[in-house]
Scaffold this motif. Structure first.
Motif, PDB file in Angstrom:
ATOM      1  N   CYS A 125       0.832  -1.202   0.000  1.00 52.35           N
ATOM      2  CA  CYS A 125       0.000   0.000   0.000  1.00 52.35           C
ATOM      3  C   CYS A 125       0.865   1.251   0.000  1.00 52.35           C
ATOM      4  N   ASN A 126       1.951   1.215   0.771  1.00 54.51           N
ATOM      5  CA  ASN A 126       2.882   2.343   0.779  1.00 54.51           C
ATOM      6  C   ASN A 126       3.475   2.572  -0.600  1.00 54.51           C
ATOM      7  N   GLU A 129       0.940   3.683  -3.009  1.00 48.59           N
ATOM      8  CA  GLU A 129       0.205   4.859  -2.535  1.00 48.59           C
ATOM      9  C   GLU A 129      -1.297   4.622  -2.494  1.00 48.59           C
ATOM     10  N   ASP A 131      -4.506   3.993   0.110  1.00 49.27           N
ATOM     11  CA  ASP A 131      -4.868   4.286   1.496  1.00 49.27           C
ATOM     12  C   ASP A 131      -5.892   3.267   2.002  1.00 49.27           C
ATOM     13  N   LYS A 132      -5.927   3.067   3.320  1.00 45.63           N
ATOM     14  CA  LYS A 132      -6.901   2.150   3.916  1.00 45.63           C
ATOM     15  C   LYS A 132      -8.323   2.476   3.459  1.00 45.63           C
ATOM     16  N   ASP A 134      -9.278   3.377   0.691  1.00 48.59           N
ATOM     17  CA  ASP A 134      -9.527   2.930  -0.683  1.00 48.59           C
ATOM     18  C   ASP A 134     -10.118   1.519  -0.730  1.00 48.59           C
TER      19      ASP A 134
END
Lengths: 160, 160, 160
Positions: A125-126, A129, A131-132, A134
């Motif tokens: 996820c990092n 890019e 986000d939770k 999403d």
């Protein structure tokens, strides 16, 4: 459940974003859950598409480029072999509909209803890019330790 | 066998139709059988090619289109990386022959002789309009439950 | 270690040469080693790139052709989805650097430091004309039996 004993476990890592493999993953997960197994699915990289809400947009230019190539949501996923300019996905969906195969979005919903645990890989996820927020509701964030600790006492673990 | 105890089990799901992966699957299956393990191979989607007689023709137009893109039989399988207009398969075969690697058709035969259980995924056969009669002798039909129940008491399970 | 008991085991077959999958393999291996597991990674075909010194040159013309398409060394590996004329690898690396993801070469080194056993598949080395001296220090040669015997008493085994 299971007369006081702990339930058997199964764990799946889903790195592929190909529709056929992602469907395979959910069919196995739902099948195992039907056997009263406690199933954990750990999504990394391209597999993250399967549990996203729909539109993925990274915040930086590179995130956007990757988002562009890797549009999220189960409706954007194509099969690994037949994906020629979108034709493959259209045909595959038609054939699956004709033969009454459960669509991917329904498989994901069934998995959640059966208590399958959906975990998104934090590192992926990092990098991508994402986000939770999403992800669809109910998705947890986790690291590789989350997967290892489940896999260590699983009856079977698969890398998909 | 094994002094009255049940034999150890191994189970493999083969979804890929790439020659290198399919060969890898059979080499592992035959290796495990040589260790007196009871091996089940469960073939889905593109993996079904490996256990077909040769020519796959779906009955509907879409089945024919998929058949066209996915001609069956072990002779039609190319490696996942080098398959550029057929060149890859030719070169790969040449090198494997030169180095005395057992051809895929022989690996399949050896697997059957060693008692490896070959199961074709019913749902995939439906979607791809492949009939039981399209498979080589000895192939069973089965669903995801067949795989889960084997995998649950297997020493190892692999998704290929 | 583990109070006199034998350590838990994990075994991974790495056939893919895609950067994302190879990184995933090492992240899992290092994670499992951090759990005090005894990890064996078994590299076949394209996966062999990950443990090569850098330049792969087969001795025959065909070996050279395959070497050309399959240049060794962790720096030559691209991700499975985004690799368009090299752009994908460049972008992927940039994003990973930006987000402080450990580079592949470092992951390999960490694995060796943690005692992860790296085994190269002899048959693949024969077919691809790769020599033991082409590998980084510490790589063992082994056959399918090496993998099976590890997988048989592993807590989990993955095909990557």
């Amino acid at each position: 459940m299971n007369d006081g004993t702990t339930p058997d476990k199964a764990s799946l890592i889903v790195m592929s974003g190909d529709m056929d493999k992602v469907m395979g993953a959910f069919i196995i997960a739902n099948g195992a859950a039907a056997f009263d197994m406690k199933v954990t699915m750990f999504f990394t990289f391209w597999g993250l598409k399967a549990i996203q809400k729909g539109n993925l947009t990274g915040k930086s230019v590179m995130g956007k480029m990757m988002g562009c190539m890797n549009r999220g949501g189960v409706e954007a996923i194509g099969p690994s072999r037949l994906n020629m300019g979108g034709m493959g996905r259209w045909m595959f969906k038609k054939m699956m509909k004709k033969h009454n195969v459960t669509p991917l979005a329904t498989l994901v919903k069934q998995a959640q209803e059966q208590g399958v645990r959906l975990v998104a890989c934090e590192m992926s996820c990092n990098v991508m890019e994402i986000d939770k927020s999403d992800f669809i509701d109910g998705v947890e964030m986790g690291g590789v330790a989350t997967f290892i600790s489940e896999a260590m006492d699983s009856k079977f673990s698969l890398f998909i």
